[in-house]
Write a protein that holds these residues in place. Structure first.
Motif, PDB file in Angstrom:
ATOM      1  N   ALA A  88       0.833  -1.208   0.000  1.00 53.39           N
ATOM      2  CA  ALA A  88       0.000   0.000   0.000  1.00 53.39           C
ATOM      3  C   ALA A  88       0.866   1.257   0.000  1.00 53.39           C
ATOM      4  CB  ALA A  88      -0.913  -0.003   1.215  1.00 53.39           C
ATOM      5  N   ASP A  89       0.567   2.153  -0.921  1.00 53.52           N
ATOM      6  CA  ASP A  89       1.244   3.439  -1.055  1.00 53.52           C
ATOM      7  C   ASP A  89       2.725   3.301  -1.404  1.00 53.52           C
ATOM      8  OD1 ASP A  89       0.874   6.202  -1.159  1.00 53.52           O
ATOM      9  OD2 ASP A  89       1.792   6.480   0.801  1.00 53.52           O
ATOM     10  N   ARG A  90       3.089   2.206  -2.042  1.00 54.25           N
ATOM     11  CA  ARG A  90       4.474   2.016  -2.476  1.00 54.25           C
ATOM     12  C   ARG A  90       4.595   2.303  -3.967  1.00 54.25           C
ATOM     13  NH1 ARG A  90       5.106   2.723   1.883  1.00 54.25           N
ATOM     14  NH2 ARG A  90       6.272   1.577   3.487  1.00 54.25           N
ATOM     15  N   ASP A  91       5.768   2.807  -4.357  1.00 57.06           N
ATOM     16  CA  ASP A  91       6.105   3.037  -5.761  1.00 57.06           C
ATOM     17  C   ASP A  91       6.952   1.850  -6.211  1.00 57.06           C
ATOM     18  OD1 ASP A  91       4.812   5.443  -5.577  1.00 57.06           O
ATOM     19  OD2 ASP A  91       6.639   6.612  -5.282  1.00 57.06           O
ATOM     20  N   LEU A  92       6.326   0.915  -6.905  1.00 58.25           N
ATOM     21  CA  LEU A  92       6.982  -0.335  -7.276  1.00 58.25           C
ATOM     22  C   LEU A  92       7.537  -0.235  -8.694  1.00 58.25           C
ATOM     23  CD1 LEU A  92       7.570  -3.267  -6.391  1.00 58.25           C
ATOM     24  CD2 LEU A  92       5.357  -3.905  -7.390  1.00 58.25           C
ATOM     25  N   VAL A  93       8.850  -0.369  -8.812  1.00 61.41           N
ATOM     26  CA  VAL A  93       9.534  -0.322 -10.105  1.00 61.41           C
ATOM     27  C   VAL A  93      10.122  -1.705 -10.356  1.00 61.41           C
ATOM     28  CG1 VAL A  93      11.342   0.757 -11.482  1.00 61.41           C
ATOM     29  CG2 VAL A  93      10.066   2.122  -9.806  1.00 61.41           C
ATOM     30  N   ASN A  94       9.602  -2.387 -11.342  1.00 62.36           N
ATOM     31  CA  ASN A  94       9.991  -3.774 -11.609  1.00 62.36           C
ATOM     32  C   ASN A  94      10.964  -3.843 -12.781  1.00 62.36           C
ATOM     33  OD1 ASN A  94      10.139  -6.535 -11.704  1.00 62.36           O
ATOM     34  ND2 ASN A  94       8.075  -6.843 -12.499  1.00 62.36           N
ATOM     35  N   LEU A  95      12.219  -4.146 -12.492  1.00 63.44           N
ATOM     36  CA  LEU A  95      13.242  -4.258 -13.522  1.00 63.44           C
ATOM     37  C   LEU A  95      13.531  -5.715 -13.882  1.00 63.44           C
ATOM     38  CD1 LEU A  95      15.809  -1.538 -12.352  1.00 63.44           C
ATOM     39  CD2 LEU A  95      13.819  -1.306 -13.856  1.00 63.44           C
TER      40      LEU A  95
END
Length: 293
Positions: A88-95
């Motif tokens: 919740a409320d996280r900025d998830l950047v999937n590389l």
């Protein structure tokens, strides 16, 4: 801790393979507070001496910072690592390397858990990370707002190229470019095979081959323009009919040199099919339409 360090975005990084470790060291060197987690804890230990905070679990690492970067083996690893974590409320950047469909599904999965999502496709190998002059970069797709928010931080390890709101576009661009790369490698392999039994030093052919490939590369711009316009005869330098007429020489040369034609024959067959369909005055662009199902 310096004022400069305090002002920089804190990052959580999940995954410390060769690429993940390179990313971690680059962010640390640039002064970004970093929390790391890896399934095999031993890989994280050397980074502690460089200033990284070592999390005992993926959930602990995710809880530490808003910006969470994931660089794992595959999409299944992402699912497993993030299972049960509070996004919740996280900025998830999937590389993590995956398919466009996986990226789109992962974006939906993240939104359902209250996270904002950005997908990435890394166009670099680990030694290029943190070396700006090496030319490495990462394709990003998904939330434009999220990309802009973290653009400066994401640009620390490598250049950034945003390719669209569709979360699958980064993976699609990644695979498209790498597919062309493997096609080039296949052509180079055939070229070297042709001289393999001859008294020709492969190191003397290599610069000729590299220069030739560079000289041919701009042809992709003509192909793109023809695809956009729908006119495959625009700017044709060597017609499909002329090129098909020359293919027997390539096949015969390979046979005479004792070299398999399995890398060339499929493409030549597509060229002939396009010719048989009436595309003799076209460029090679029509072959693309035969590939699209």
């Amino acid at each position: 801790m310096t004022q400069n360090t305090v002002e920089k975005t804190s990052v959580t990084l999940l995954g410390l393979g060769a690429m993940g470790t390179a990313l971690a060291r680059t962010w640390l060197a640039a002064g970004h507070p970093l929390t790391v987690w890896n399934r095999t804890p031993g890989r994280a230990m050397p980074l502690a001496a460089e200033g990284a905070n070592i999390a005992g679990s993926a959930a602990e690492a995710v809880a530490a910072n808003t910006l969470v970067v994931v660089c794992l083996l595959d999409d299944a690893s992402v699912e497993d690592a993030l299972a049960g974590t509070d996004l919740a409320d996280r900025d998830l950047v999937n590389l993590t390397t995956g398919t466009p469909a996986q990226a789109r599904a992962r974006a939906t999965w993240a939104r359902e858990r209250g996270a904002r999502y950005l997908d990435g496709g890394i166009m670099a190998v680990p030694p290029m990370i943190g070396v700006q002059e090496a030319g490495g970069y990462v394709f990003y797709s998904g939330s434009r707002e999220l990309f802009e928010r973290h653009r400066e931080t994401l640009a620390v390890p490598a250049g950034t190229v945003y390719v669209g709101q569709d979360a699958g576009f980064a993976a699609l661009h990644d695979v498209a470019l790498l597919s062309a790369m493997y096609g080039m490698f296949a052509g180079a392999a055939h070229a070297f095979a042709l001289i393999r039994k001859e008294d020709i030093d492969p190191t003397s052919l290599a610069p000729l081959l590299a220069d030739w490939l560079v000289a041919m590369a701009p042809a992709v711009h003509r192909t793109a323009a023809q695809l956009r316009s729908g006119d495959y005869t625009r700017g044709v330098v060597s017609s499909l009919a002329m090129q098909v007429a020359g293919t027997p020489a390539f096949l015969s040369t390979a046979e005479q040199q004792g070299v398999s034609t399995e890398l060339l024959s499929p493409y030549f067959e597509l060229m002939r099919r396009r010719l048989d369909g009436g595309g003799g005055e076209e460029d090679l662009t029509g072959v693309i339409d035969l590939l699209v199902r």
